[in-house]
Write a protein that holds these residues in place. Structure first.
Motif, mmCIF file in Angstrom:
data_model
loop_
_atom_site.group_PDB
_atom_site.id
_atom_site.type_symbol
_atom_site.label_atom_id
_atom_site.label_comp_id
_atom_site.label_asym_id
_atom_site.label_seq_id
_atom_site.Cartn_x
_atom_site.Cartn_y
_atom_site.Cartn_z
ATOM 1 N N GLY A 54 0.787 -1.224 0.000
ATOM 2 C CA GLY A 54 0.000 0.000 0.000
ATOM 3 C C GLY A 54 0.816 1.268 0.000
ATOM 4 N N ILE A 55 2.031 1.214 -0.534
ATOM 5 C CA ILE A 55 2.908 2.389 -0.557
ATOM 6 C C ILE A 55 3.736 2.336 -1.823
ATOM 7 C CG2 ILE A 55 4.906 1.359 0.637
ATOM 8 C CD1 ILE A 55 5.060 3.966 2.293
ATOM 9 N N ASP A 56 4.378 3.432 -2.185
ATOM 10 C CA ASP A 56 5.327 3.417 -3.296
ATOM 11 C C ASP A 56 6.684 3.859 -2.779
ATOM 12 O OD1 ASP A 56 5.720 6.442 -3.827
ATOM 13 O OD2 ASP A 56 3.539 6.204 -3.869
ATOM 14 N N LEU A 57 7.719 3.593 -3.562
ATOM 15 C CA LEU A 57 9.075 3.873 -3.091
ATOM 16 C C LEU A 57 9.288 5.359 -2.811
ATOM 17 C CD1 LEU A 57 11.262 1.518 -5.325
ATOM 18 C CD2 LEU A 57 10.399 1.140 -3.010
ATOM 19 N N GLY A 58 8.749 6.218 -3.656
ATOM 20 C CA GLY A 58 8.924 7.650 -3.444
ATOM 21 C C GLY A 58 8.342 8.108 -2.122
ATOM 22 N N ARG A 59 7.132 7.642 -1.801
ATOM 23 C CA ARG A 59 6.507 8.045 -0.535
ATOM 24 C C ARG A 59 7.269 7.474 0.654
ATOM 25 N NH1 ARG A 59 1.012 5.594 1.683
ATOM 26 N NH2 ARG A 59 1.102 6.413 3.787
ATOM 27 N N LEU A 60 7.759 6.237 0.511
ATOM 28 C CA LEU A 60 8.512 5.618 1.601
ATOM 29 C C LEU A 60 9.774 6.423 1.897
ATOM 30 C CD1 LEU A 60 8.772 3.274 3.571
ATOM 31 C CD2 LEU A 60 9.896 1.956 1.782
ATOM 32 N N VAL A 61 10.461 6.871 0.845
ATOM 33 C CA VAL A 61 11.659 7.696 1.027
ATOM 34 C C VAL A 61 11.304 8.984 1.769
ATOM 35 C CG1 VAL A 61 13.379 9.106 -0.179
ATOM 36 C CG2 VAL A 61 12.932 6.769 -0.937
ATOM 37 N N VAL A 62 10.217 9.640 1.341
ATOM 38 C CA VAL A 62 9.801 10.893 1.974
ATOM 39 C C VAL A 62 9.484 10.678 3.452
ATOM 40 C CG1 VAL A 62 7.972 12.641 2.040
ATOM 41 C CG2 VAL A 62 8.960 11.946 -0.153
ATOM 42 N N GLU A 63 8.779 9.585 3.765
ATOM 43 C CA GLU A 63 8.403 9.325 5.157
ATOM 44 C C GLU A 63 9.627 9.030 6.021
ATOM 45 O OE1 GLU A 63 5.484 9.733 6.529
ATOM 46 O OE2 GLU A 63 4.601 10.320 4.612
ATOM 47 N N LEU A 64 10.594 8.277 5.480
ATOM 48 C CA LEU A 64 11.805 7.965 6.243
ATOM 49 C C LEU A 64 12.634 9.227 6.482
ATOM 50 C CD1 LEU A 64 12.924 4.575 4.649
ATOM 51 C CD2 LEU A 64 11.989 4.932 6.933
ATOM 52 N N LYS A 65 12.719 10.080 5.472
ATOM 53 C CA LYS A 65 13.453 11.343 5.639
ATOM 54 C C LYS A 65 12.758 12.220 6.681
ATOM 55 C CE LYS A 65 14.851 13.358 1.743
ATOM 56 N NZ LYS A 65 16.313 13.429 1.679
ATOM 57 N N LYS A 66 11.425 12.241 6.638
ATOM 58 C CA LYS A 66 10.666 13.046 7.583
ATOM 59 C C LYS A 66 10.871 12.538 9.011
ATOM 60 C CE LYS A 66 6.490 13.883 6.304
ATOM 61 N NZ LYS A 66 5.038 13.672 6.062
ATOM 62 N N LEU A 67 10.841 11.196 9.184
ATOM 63 C CA LEU A 67 11.052 10.613 10.507
ATOM 64 C C LEU A 67 12.443 10.946 11.036
ATOM 65 C CD1 LEU A 67 10.196 8.782 12.854
ATOM 66 C CD2 LEU A 67 11.000 6.824 11.518
ATOM 67 N N THR A 68 13.450 10.886 10.156
ATOM 68 C CA THR A 68 14.823 11.193 10.574
ATOM 69 C C THR A 68 14.926 12.619 11.103
ATOM 70 O OG1 THR A 68 15.741 9.635 8.971
ATOM 71 C CG2 THR A 68 17.215 11.341 9.795
ATOM 72 N N VAL A 69 14.296 13.562 10.389
ATOM 73 C CA VAL A 69 14.355 14.966 10.811
ATOM 74 C C VAL A 69 13.585 15.174 12.113
ATOM 75 C CG1 VAL A 69 13.701 17.322 10.169
ATOM 76 C CG2 VAL A 69 14.708 15.795 8.469
ATOM 77 N N GLU A 70 12.490 14.425 12.302
ATOM 78 C CA GLU A 70 11.736 14.543 13.548
ATOM 79 C C GLU A 70 12.563 14.050 14.735
ATOM 80 O OE1 GLU A 70 8.125 12.412 13.027
ATOM 81 O OE2 GLU A 70 7.210 13.902 11.707
ATOM 82 N N LEU A 71 13.281 12.943 14.551
ATOM 83 C CA LEU A 71 14.081 12.375 15.639
ATOM 84 C C LEU A 71 15.379 13.135 15.861
ATOM 85 C CD1 LEU A 71 13.617 8.557 14.877
ATOM 86 C CD2 LEU A 71 12.463 9.898 16.631
ATOM 87 N N ALA A 72 15.954 13.651 14.795
ATOM 88 C CA ALA A 72 17.221 14.390 14.891
ATOM 89 C C ALA A 72 17.139 15.587 13.961
ATOM 90 C CB ALA A 72 18.400 13.488 14.519
#
Length: 234
Positions: A54-72
């Motif tokens: 239920g996801i695509d690679l582009g969205r997964l990349v965006v979500e992982l980058k967003k999570l990284t910035v939220e944590l650090a």
């Protein structure tokens, strides 16, 4: 005489000394004398499996980058998509590591060829692990920068590298205006010097007219990869 004067005197207990702060745990893979500056996370997932989740690679990349910035919040991120031939076999994550030319994955992949390399006296041996080039068994007198230039092309085998990329990657620490910093024209001089030292094997560094330079492997060229990642990948 007051009752207070008859009470036994007690020596006040000094406050307990604060325990020294425990040193931050070191990452197991980081040797003494170095520091971790980031990490690489390989994700093995093709478009079909992503769609099934239920996801695509582009969205997964965006979500992982967003999570990284939220944590650090101070973290900087860069994502690269690994391309491989359709139907390439093997575990997804290993295909990704090979496609992105992870040196440790390449070392394991080519390990079976090492005995043949040791026995081979003729031809070119580009030894990434020892930072040297052997021409018909003799060590070529490359400078540090000449080897860096050759290594940069070798580790990106099959890709044409523009002159501007070579300058930005191999002279990144130089100060603008410094005599040691080449421009796109003087890159040609550095390549010409490298080729002259490769002698009869100079055509492994090929000029792609109007584009840049590319490493061309021949049957008489062997490469020994280091067991640890090359610094120019970080």
């Amino acid at each position: 005489m007051s009752l207070a004067s008859l009470a036994p005197r007690t020596t006040p207990t000094p406050p307990a000394a604060a325990a020294p702060a425990a040193p931050a745990p070191r990452l197991r893979a980081v040797p003494e004398g170095t520091e971790a500056r980031g990490f690489v996370l390989y994700v093995g997932l093709d478009e079909a499996k992503a769609a099934a989740a239920g996801i695509d690679l582009g969205r997964l990349v965006v979500e992982l980058k967003k999570l990284t910035v939220e944590l650090a919040p101070g973290a900087e991120t860069h994502a690269a998509v690994a391309l491989a031939p359709a139907g390439a076999g093997g575990r997804d994550v290993e295909v990704v590591r090979l496609a992105l030319q992870d040196p440790s994955a390449l070392a394991r992949y080519r390990r079976a060829d090492e005995p043949a390399v040791e026995a081979k006296a003729e031809g070119v041996v580009i030894d990434i692990s020892r930072k040297r080039v052997l021409l018909d068994g003799e060590t070529a007198a490359l400078t540090y920068k000449e080897f860096e230039l050759l290594q940069y092309l070798v580790l990106r085998e099959g890709r044409t590298i523009e002159r501007a990329e070579l300058i930005a990657s191999l002279w990144a620490e130089a100060v603008e205006g410094d005599d040691d910093v080449p421009n796109e024209r003087t890159i040609d001089v550095h390549v010409r010097r490298l080729r002259s030292k490769l002698g009869g094997y100079e055509d492994i560094v090929r000029t792609v007219r109007g584009a840049g330079y590319r490493f061309d492997r021949h049957a008489d060229v062997s490469i020994r990869y280091a067991s640890t990642p090359s610094p120019d990948f970080f």
